[in-house]
Structures are given as C-alpha cells and as structure tokens.
Scaffold this motif. Structure first.
Motif, PDB file in Angstrom:
ATOM      1  N   SER A   1       0.841  -1.196   0.000  1.00  0.00           N
ATOM      2  CA  SER A   1       0.000   0.000   0.000  1.00  0.00           C
ATOM      3  C   SER A   1       0.873   1.242   0.000  1.00  0.00           C
ATOM      4  O   SER A   1       1.734   1.390   0.866  1.00  0.00           O
ATOM      5  CB  SER A   1      -0.900  -0.002   1.244  1.00  0.00           C
ATOM      6  N   GLY A   2       0.628   2.102  -0.971  1.00  0.00           N
ATOM      7  CA  GLY A   2       1.374   3.361  -1.001  1.00  0.00           C
ATOM      8  C   GLY A   2       1.127   4.181   0.247  1.00  0.00           C
ATOM      9  O   GLY A   2       2.057   4.669   0.882  1.00  0.00           O
ATOM     10  N   SER A   3      -0.137   4.309   0.639  1.00  0.00           N
ATOM     11  CA  SER A   3      -0.477   5.162   1.778  1.00  0.00           C
ATOM     12  C   SER A   3      -0.509   4.412   3.094  1.00  0.00           C
ATOM     13  O   SER A   3      -0.326   5.003   4.151  1.00  0.00           O
ATOM     14  CB  SER A   3      -1.855   5.801   1.566  1.00  0.00           C
ATOM     15  N   GLY A   4      -0.809   3.121   3.050  1.00  0.00           N
ATOM     16  CA  GLY A   4      -0.987   2.355   4.282  1.00  0.00           C
ATOM     17  C   GLY A   4      -2.321   2.615   4.943  1.00  0.00           C
ATOM     18  O   GLY A   4      -2.568   2.125   6.039  1.00  0.00           O
ATOM     19  N   ARG A   5      -3.197   3.370   4.283  1.00  0.00           N
ATOM     20  CA  ARG A   5      -4.463   3.768   4.914  1.00  0.00           C
ATOM     21  C   ARG A   5      -5.710   3.341   4.133  1.00  0.00           C
ATOM     22  O   ARG A   5      -6.813   3.705   4.524  1.00  0.00           O
ATOM     23  CB  ARG A   5      -4.488   5.283   5.101  1.00  0.00           C
ATOM     24  N   SER A   6      -5.574   2.606   3.068  1.00  0.00           N
ATOM     25  CA  SER A   6      -6.744   2.190   2.290  1.00  0.00           C
ATOM     26  C   SER A   6      -7.642   1.308   3.158  1.00  0.00           C
ATOM     27  O   SER A   6      -7.163   0.345   3.763  1.00  0.00           O
ATOM     28  CB  SER A   6      -6.314   1.408   1.056  1.00  0.00           C
ATOM     29  N   PRO A   7      -8.942   1.617   3.223  1.00  0.00           N
ATOM     30  CA  PRO A   7      -9.832   0.863   4.116  1.00  0.00           C
ATOM     31  C   PRO A   7      -9.813  -0.648   3.876  1.00  0.00           C
ATOM     32  O   PRO A   7      -9.837  -1.416   4.842  1.00  0.00           O
ATOM     33  CB  PRO A   7     -11.217   1.455   3.834  1.00  0.00           C
TER      34      PRO A   7
END
Length: 136
Positions: free
Chosen positions: A81-87
């Motif tokens: 994950s690029g952001s680490g925050r995708s639900p």
C-alpha cells in the motif's frame, strides 16, 4: 539487502496472500508470480472475485471476504500500500491478525516518498525476497 523478518515469515508460512490496490495490486501479482517460481504458495485475489465481492459487500471488504474463505492461521498476508491507509487494506490486516495469520505491510509513502517511489520499492522488496529464497 533482504528484509529478514519478511523472509522468515515467508519461509514459515503455509501460503502467502498478497494484496494491494491499483499499481500495488499489479505489483502483488508480479511478486506472487516470482514467489511461485521459487516454490512459495503465493496468491493474489482473482479480479472476478474482487469485483463481485466489491459489488455485493463493498470494496472495503473485498480482501477480508477472500481471507474468510481461504485464509488460515499458518498463512501470511503481505499488504502492499502506497499510503498504508486504504480501508480494504486496513480491514484485511486487522482481520488476518484476529485470525492468527502473520501480516506484513509494505508502505513507504508515509515516510515522505511519493506514490511512484513507493510502488518501485514494493518490487525491489519482492525481487529481494525471491532472490533470497532462490539462493537459500
């Protein structure tokens, strides 16, 4: 240099499930193929199942639903994950941990790297793991 904690997790896992969105999903497919070439039972989610699950349950549950069906306590979930925050990534990691699966998140975007650099890093890590497994 290969990430020894990830390398040990891969060696101990019965199966490796690799998840991601967009470019990270493409990288997951690439890495799973590389790991298969060195004898690791590595899988990504079939696009038909992904879209059917997203349609029926919502995209945020797509990976959880897959892990409910096929995952087990001796498995490893690698999340790219690029952001680490995708639900859907966050929910999948939480689900995997609650079921005793090992998890490993590969993300660098939070350290000030841009999305392209993050996705490049994913492939570098994947190739390092493949080489280390091949050479061991």
């Amino acid at each position: 240099m290969a990430d020894t904690s990830l390398l040990e997790k891969i060696k101990k896992a019965r199966r490796v499930f690799i998840i991601g969105n967009g470019g990270s999903y493409a990288n997951a497919q690439h890495i799973a193929n590389d790991l298969l070439s060195v004898g690791v039972a590595a899988f990504t989610l079939d696009p038909a199942f992904l879209t059917a699950t997203a349609n029926d349950y919502g995209y945020e549950w797509s990976f959880v639903r897959w892990l409910e069906i096929v995952g087990g306590p001796d498995d490893l979930v690698i999340a790219l994950s690029g952001s680490g925050r995708s639900p859907n990534i966050v929910k999948a990691i939480a689900y995997a941990m609650s079921r005793g699966m090992q998890t490993h998140l590969v993300t660098h975007y939070l350290r000030g790297r841009d999305m392209q650099e993050s996705e490049e890093d994913q492939l570098v890590i994947g190739h390092e793991m493949m080489r280390a497994l091949r050479d061991s």
